[in-house]
Structures are given as structure tokens and as C-alpha cells.
Design an enzyme around this catalytic site. Sequence first.
Site, PDB file in Angstrom:
ATOM      1  N   HIS A   1       1.044  -0.833  -0.479  1.00 55.79           N
ATOM      2  CA  HIS A   1      -0.536   0.183   0.522  1.00 55.79           C
ATOM      3  C   HIS A   1       0.681   0.938  -0.217  1.00 55.79           C
ATOM      4  O   HIS A   1       0.172   2.544   0.426  1.00 55.79           O
ATOM      5  CB  HIS A   1      -0.860  -0.418   1.166  1.00 55.79           C
ATOM      6  CG  HIS A   1      -1.451  -1.161   1.200  1.00 55.79           C
ATOM      7  ND1 HIS A   1      -2.109  -1.470   2.268  1.00 55.79           N
ATOM      8  CD2 HIS A   1      -2.266  -1.995  -0.006  1.00 55.79           C
ATOM      9  CE1 HIS A   1      -3.073  -2.492   1.834  1.00 55.79           C
ATOM     10  NE2 HIS A   1      -3.021  -2.966   0.364  1.00 55.79           N
TER      11      HIS A   1
ATOM     12  N   CYS B   1       3.212  14.220  -7.225  1.00 58.73           N
ATOM     13  CA  CYS B   1       2.852  15.132  -7.770  1.00 58.73           C
ATOM     14  C   CYS B   1       1.789  14.215  -8.876  1.00 58.73           C
ATOM     15  O   CYS B   1       2.355  13.504 -10.054  1.00 58.73           O
ATOM     16  CB  CYS B   1       3.254  16.703  -8.185  1.00 58.73           C
ATOM     17  SG  CYS B   1       2.137  17.402  -9.419  1.00 58.73           S
TER      18      CYS B   1
ATOM     19  N   ASN C   1      -1.352 -13.860  15.675  1.00 62.67           N
ATOM     20  CA  ASN C   1      -2.851 -12.770  15.924  1.00 62.67           C
ATOM     21  C   ASN C   1      -3.056 -12.729  16.971  1.00 62.67           C
ATOM     22  O   ASN C   1      -2.992 -13.257  17.517  1.00 62.67           O
ATOM     23  CB  ASN C   1      -3.646 -12.752  14.619  1.00 62.67           C
ATOM     24  CG  ASN C   1      -3.897 -10.998  14.047  1.00 62.67           C
ATOM     25  OD1 ASN C   1      -3.273 -10.251  13.269  1.00 62.67           O
ATOM     26  ND2 ASN C   1      -5.246 -10.527  14.384  1.00 62.67           N
TER      27      ASN C   1
ATOM     28  N   CYS D   1       2.629  21.086  -5.416  1.00 64.22           N
ATOM     29  CA  CYS D   1       3.880  20.565  -6.171  1.00 64.22           C
ATOM     30  C   CYS D   1       4.429  22.276  -5.744  1.00 64.22           C
ATOM     31  O   CYS D   1       4.316  23.081  -6.846  1.00 64.22           O
ATOM     32  CB  CYS D   1       3.823  20.227  -7.735  1.00 64.22           C
ATOM     33  SG  CYS D   1       4.849  19.505  -7.748  1.00 64.22           S
TER      34      CYS D   1
END
Length: 286
Positions: A131, A139, A256, A190
Site C-alpha cells: 500500500h 505530484c 495475531n 507541487c
Amino acid sequence: MHPAAFVPHPSLGWEGELSALASHLEGKRIALLTGAGCSTESGIPDYRGEETSRRARNPIQFRDFVRDEGGRRRYWARSVLGWPRFLRAEPNRAHLSLAALEARGLVRGVITQNVDRLHTRAGSRRVVELHGALEEVTCLSCGHVEHRGHLQERLLAANPSWLDREAEIAPDGDAELEGDVLQSFRVLGCERCDGVLKPRVVFFGEGVPRPTVDAAWSIYEESDCLLVVGSSLAVFSGYRFVRRAALEGKPVFLVNVGATRADAVATHRVQGTAGEVLERLTALLG
Ligand code: NAD
């Protein structure tokens, strides 16, 4: 072929579950899949842990970020507040143990859903950030990449004393801030072309880039088993690795605290905090 479904062993106890995991992993090439639970001990909250899932979260959708200036203002106004705490987070025992297992050749690589870059800071060398990472901003017009810390300085210069606000920090470097106060925040473009800036992370409603997915599959394919640490597996981009492992009969191991979407297909599961379990596991595999 399906691996044997996970059935907790009533008489093993925690120590027994841990030793059983170590025996399963002995001599295997391990593909790691990590999630937010790996970083909670570094002070970054998860999304679906016991506490956090009770709080309603409403992360921005990719479409809203790109189309709506108000959405972007809300995002950056909150992100400026969340960033300092996110930046202060240090790798914990879980990250350090996983880096040690890679250095010993047991772990082939880390596929992480986390955007905090703590695996890399802990010394893991082969890390696929499914991710992306919050540390970089890009930009959308010219592709220029700016370090998030540099943008933070520019945003604070444009919005002096913004950090004086009190706000609860959310999992993704975000903070809880709502209402009229958001309207006064000045968003910057930007530094090269004034185009729209976006953190280099995959937003909800956005796909994981193909080269990133391919790099993750390479780690999976080179490995004999999949070890998932600190992920509910609710998000498909991580769950897909478990799904394929289950289809191919590749063993899946889980570490977990809470329940996960893969509990029914896991070969073995240790319920516990990632820091403690992985530190002990690293010693057992020594
Ligand atoms: P999740 O919040 O859905 O699941 C986290 C899981 O970890 C829960 O099942 C919880 O019980 C468990 N957990 C919490 N603390 C633990 C600990 N100390 N040891 C072991 N387990 C622990 O997280 P996810 O599956 O990674 O999916 C969330 C999505 O949000 C990801 O896509 C990720 O990009 C993003 N996210 C990232 C961060 C980060 O970068 N640190 C933090 C929050 C969310």
C-alpha cells in the site's frame, strides 16, 4: 488440495502452540505477510483491533481526493497533525525479529500492508510495500516526488500554529479533526508545477500497482509457506495471498491477537502479541 483447517489444540497451551509453530517453520523458506498489528506495539493504532474497530473510521476515497478540493483540504489538515506522532514511531521487537529471521535466510521477504516503513527501518532488506509508504508524496501532474517531512515544513510555514491543536491520532497518520476549523487550512501544490499532491499510498478505491503485486508474488512463489503477522486480512490485497495458498495447499501460519479472516484455513495459529511471539520464535528457531 487444502491445508488442514486450524483447530486450536486444547492441551498444548501457549508455550506448546509456539513450539509447534517453530517446528512447522524449521528449515522452511518463509514468505511474510504483515499488517497493522505488527506496528501497534510501536504506538501506531490498527484499524480492526479490539479497541479500534469500535471507533468509526471514514478514510478518504481515492475518487474524492482527486476530484474534491474540500476532501484534500480535510486530508492534509488532519495529516499535518498526525504526522509528528507517526514519525516518532520506532521499530518494535516484532520488526526486529523479522529482520533477524531474514538475515538468517529463513524469511525470503516481507509483503507488508503497512505504510509506516518500520520493517525497512528495522533492517529488513526485501520489503514489498503493498500500500505504499506515507514518507513520500507525489505530484499527480508531473510525478515529482517530495519527502513528506519536507512537505510538512512547507505546510506548517503556510499554516503557522496548526500543530497547537489537540486531536486524537488515527491509524494512518491521520487525526480526528472536523468542522469549520478545517476551512482555514491552506493546502499547497507541487513545489515544481503546483499540481495536486497525493501521499504515495494506495487509497481506498485505488488498485495496488502491477509491479508491486508482481514483486509480492515473487516472494510468495519462492517460499514454502506463508506466515501472516498482525493482520485481520479483511483487506483483499493481503487476503489474496492466503486465498491462493489455501488453494495450492501451501501452509499458512498466523500470529495475531484477534480473529482473522483466515482462521478456518490456517495450518497453525498462535494467539498473542507479535513482539513477544516473534521474539520467542526467533530464539526457538536459533
Ligand atoms: P487491521 O487493523 O485490519 O488488523 C490488525 C490485526 O492485528 C487485528 O486482527 C488485531 O487483532 C491484530 N493485532 C493488533 N495488535 C497486535 C499485536 N500487538 N500483535 C498481534 N496482532 C495484533 O490491519 P490490516 O489487516 O493491516 O489492514 C488495515 C489496512 O490499513 C492496511 O491496508 C494498512 O495499509 C492500513 N493501516 C496501516 C497501518 C500502519 O502502517 N501501521 C496502521 C493502520 C492501518
